[in-house]
Write an enzyme that holds these catalytic residues in place. Structure first.
Site, PDB file in Angstrom:
ATOM      1  N   GLU A  35      73.760  -6.979 -59.608  1.00  0.00           N
ATOM      2  CA  GLU A  35      74.498  -6.728 -60.851  1.00  0.00           C
ATOM      3  C   GLU A  35      73.536  -6.256 -61.937  1.00  0.00           C
ATOM      4  O   GLU A  35      72.439  -6.788 -62.083  1.00  0.00           O
ATOM      5  CB  GLU A  35      75.222  -8.003 -61.314  1.00  0.00           C
ATOM      6  CG  GLU A  35      76.399  -8.359 -60.435  1.00  0.00           C
ATOM      7  CD  GLU A  35      77.163  -9.571 -60.952  1.00  0.00           C
ATOM      8  OE1 GLU A  35      76.755 -10.144 -61.979  1.00  0.00           O
ATOM      9  OE2 GLU A  35      78.167  -9.935 -60.296  1.00  0.00           O
ATOM     10  N   GLN A  89      88.140  14.893 -60.277  1.00  0.00           N
ATOM     11  CA  GLN A  89      89.316  14.247 -59.666  1.00  0.00           C
ATOM     12  C   GLN A  89      90.336  14.000 -60.771  1.00  0.00           C
ATOM     13  O   GLN A  89      90.627  12.858 -61.130  1.00  0.00           O
ATOM     14  CB  GLN A  89      88.890  12.951 -58.988  1.00  0.00           C
ATOM     15  CG  GLN A  89      87.911  13.186 -57.833  1.00  0.00           C
ATOM     16  CD  GLN A  89      87.568  11.906 -57.118  1.00  0.00           C
ATOM     17  OE1 GLN A  89      88.454  11.156 -56.734  1.00  0.00           O
ATOM     18  NE2 GLN A  89      86.281  11.642 -56.949  1.00  0.00           N
ATOM     19  N   LYS A 183      87.624  32.139 -55.755  1.00  0.00           N
ATOM     20  CA  LYS A 183      87.098  31.181 -54.775  1.00  0.00           C
ATOM     21  C   LYS A 183      88.209  30.390 -54.109  1.00  0.00           C
ATOM     22  O   LYS A 183      89.146  29.953 -54.767  1.00  0.00           O
ATOM     23  CB  LYS A 183      86.135  30.235 -55.484  1.00  0.00           C
ATOM     24  CG  LYS A 183      85.526  29.158 -54.609  1.00  0.00           C
ATOM     25  CD  LYS A 183      84.473  28.374 -55.371  1.00  0.00           C
ATOM     26  CE  LYS A 183      85.054  27.229 -56.147  1.00  0.00           C
ATOM     27  NZ  LYS A 183      84.038  26.434 -56.837  1.00  0.00           N
ATOM     28  N   ASP A 209      78.004  28.662 -63.912  1.00  0.00           N
ATOM     29  CA  ASP A 209      79.065  27.733 -63.491  1.00  0.00           C
ATOM     30  C   ASP A 209      78.953  26.445 -64.295  1.00  0.00           C
ATOM     31  O   ASP A 209      77.913  26.191 -64.912  1.00  0.00           O
ATOM     32  CB  ASP A 209      78.941  27.453 -61.989  1.00  0.00           C
ATOM     33  CG  ASP A 209      80.283  27.079 -61.357  1.00  0.00           C
ATOM     34  OD1 ASP A 209      81.261  26.854 -62.100  1.00  0.00           O
ATOM     35  OD2 ASP A 209      80.350  27.015 -60.119  1.00  0.00           O
TER      36      ASP A 209
HETATM   37  C1  R5P Z   1      84.539  23.949 -59.290  1.00  0.00           C
HETATM   38  O1  R5P Z   1      85.624  24.252 -59.699  1.00  0.00           O
HETATM   39  C2  R5P Z   1      83.330  23.936 -60.154  1.00  0.00           C
HETATM   40  O2  R5P Z   1      83.448  24.827 -61.210  1.00  0.00           O
HETATM   41  C3  R5P Z   1      82.089  24.285 -59.362  1.00  0.00           C
HETATM   42  O3  R5P Z   1      82.159  25.626 -58.927  1.00  0.00           O
HETATM   43  C4  R5P Z   1      81.956  23.382 -58.177  1.00  0.00           C
HETATM   44  O4  R5P Z   1      82.114  22.058 -58.565  1.00  0.00           O
HETATM   45  C5  R5P Z   1      80.613  23.562 -57.522  1.00  0.00           C
HETATM   46  O5  R5P Z   1      80.554  22.745 -56.407  1.00  0.00           O
HETATM   47  P1  R5P Z   1      79.635  23.111 -55.173  1.00  0.00           P
HETATM   48  O6  R5P Z   1      78.237  23.339 -55.704  1.00  0.00           O
HETATM   49  O7  R5P Z   1      79.722  21.907 -54.290  1.00  0.00           O
HETATM   50  O8  R5P Z   1      80.189  24.337 -54.529  1.00  0.00           O
END
Ligand code: R5P
Length: 285
Positions: A35, A89, A183, A209
């Site tokens: 903990e 999520q 994507k 991103d």
């Molecule tokens: C997804 O919608 C996010 O914008 C990122 O593109 C995603 O979380 C990237 O995850 P990973 O590196 O596992 O492809």
């Protein structure tokens, strides 16, 4: 007084410098059963508690830090979440599943008066805290490390969700086109990219991103760009989660550089979001 959780120490220090606020003494220990025990100075009146939550322990530590601030006498607590775990999520994907982003946000919201979240996966998660909560867009900071002489650059979002981040980085850089790929996620680590028609041959590309997690999205985009004769390729993100073998995966993909911000403390976290957070905190004084 800035009270830092263990996951955000560098950013907390940078924020203290930017704002002129005191960085509180803190200690992070644990009991023999695992903990966590958090401690800070017992004399805060207004507290900024800052802690990224990339792990379950980091979530718990943030809750403990908020409660420690309250115990220390803080009348007003602002909680800064540089990287909000579980934010992706944001819906129950299958019957019987939780809205995990809501569950963690609800818990965080009970220990604070106000929340700032740096580039949450979607701004809608701010509605889950139960107290005033706002997103902070730090994307403009990603333009800082780029060389001034990019060749006919394209700021590329690897999926539609990142277009606005791409536009912000292009605007901060001051020149270049914005483009995006489409994507489809095939599994937790693999994606399929449908590229656009933009001619990328001999052009410098900045892929932007919000998160690089497994590196699957970035690797696919880099593969397409390389096949099409792009010149230099910069892989950038707000949150460099870089789980498992993502760093090696990207290193082998032929990128010119990889960098992200200090919302998560990684070797690639070469850009600080502290100036953006400091501006927001100043606006609210
Ligand atoms: C997804 O919608 C996010 O914008 C990122 O593109 C995603 O979380 C990237 O995850 P990973 O590196 O596992 O492809």
């Amino acid at each position: 007084m800035i009270i830092s959780c263990s996951a955000s120490q560098s950013l907390a220090a940078a924020l203290a410098t930017e704002t002129g606020r005191t960085l509180a003494d803190v200690s992070y220990t644990a009991f023999p059963d695992g903990e966590l025990l958090f401690a800070t100075e017992p004399d805060a009146d207004t507290a900024i508690v800052i802690g990224a939550t990339p792990t379950s322990d980091a979530h718990i530590e943030l809750l403990l830090a908020q409660d420690a601030a309250r115990e220390a006498g803080a009348q007003h607590i602002t909680t800064v979440i540089p990287y909000m775990g579980y934010a992706r999520q944001d819906t129950a994907f299958e019957p019987g599943q939780p809205v995990s982003a809501r569950a963690v946000a609800t818990a965080i919201g009970t220990g604070t008066d106000h929340v700032l979240v740096v580039n949450p996966h979607t701004n809608d998660v701010c509605d889950y805290f139960g107290v005033p909560a706002e997103p902070v867009d730090a994307a403009s900071r990603l333009a800082e490390p780029l060389p001034e002489s990019l060749t006919d650059p394209v700021f590329l979002a690897p999926d539609e969700g990142a277009i606005s981040i791409g536009q912000t980085v292009r605007d901060a850089y001051g020149a270049g086109a914005v483009d995006y790929f489409t994507k489809t996620r095939l599994s937790g680590t693999t994606v399929e990219i449908a590229p656009s028609d933009t001619d990328v041959a001999d052009r410098d590309i900045v892929i932007v991103d919000d998160i690089i997690a497994t590196g699957g999205t970035m690797s696919e985009a880099i593969g397409v760009l390389t096949d099409r004769g792009a010149a230099r390729i910069y892989a950038t993100c707000i949150h460099p989660v870089l789980a498992r073998n993502a760093r090696v995966r990207l290193a082998k993909s032929g990128i010119t550089a990889l960098y992200g911000t200090d919302t998560l403390e990684r070797a690639a976290s070469t850009v600080s979001v502290a100036p953006v957070l400091a501006d927001r905190l100043r606006d609210q004084q």
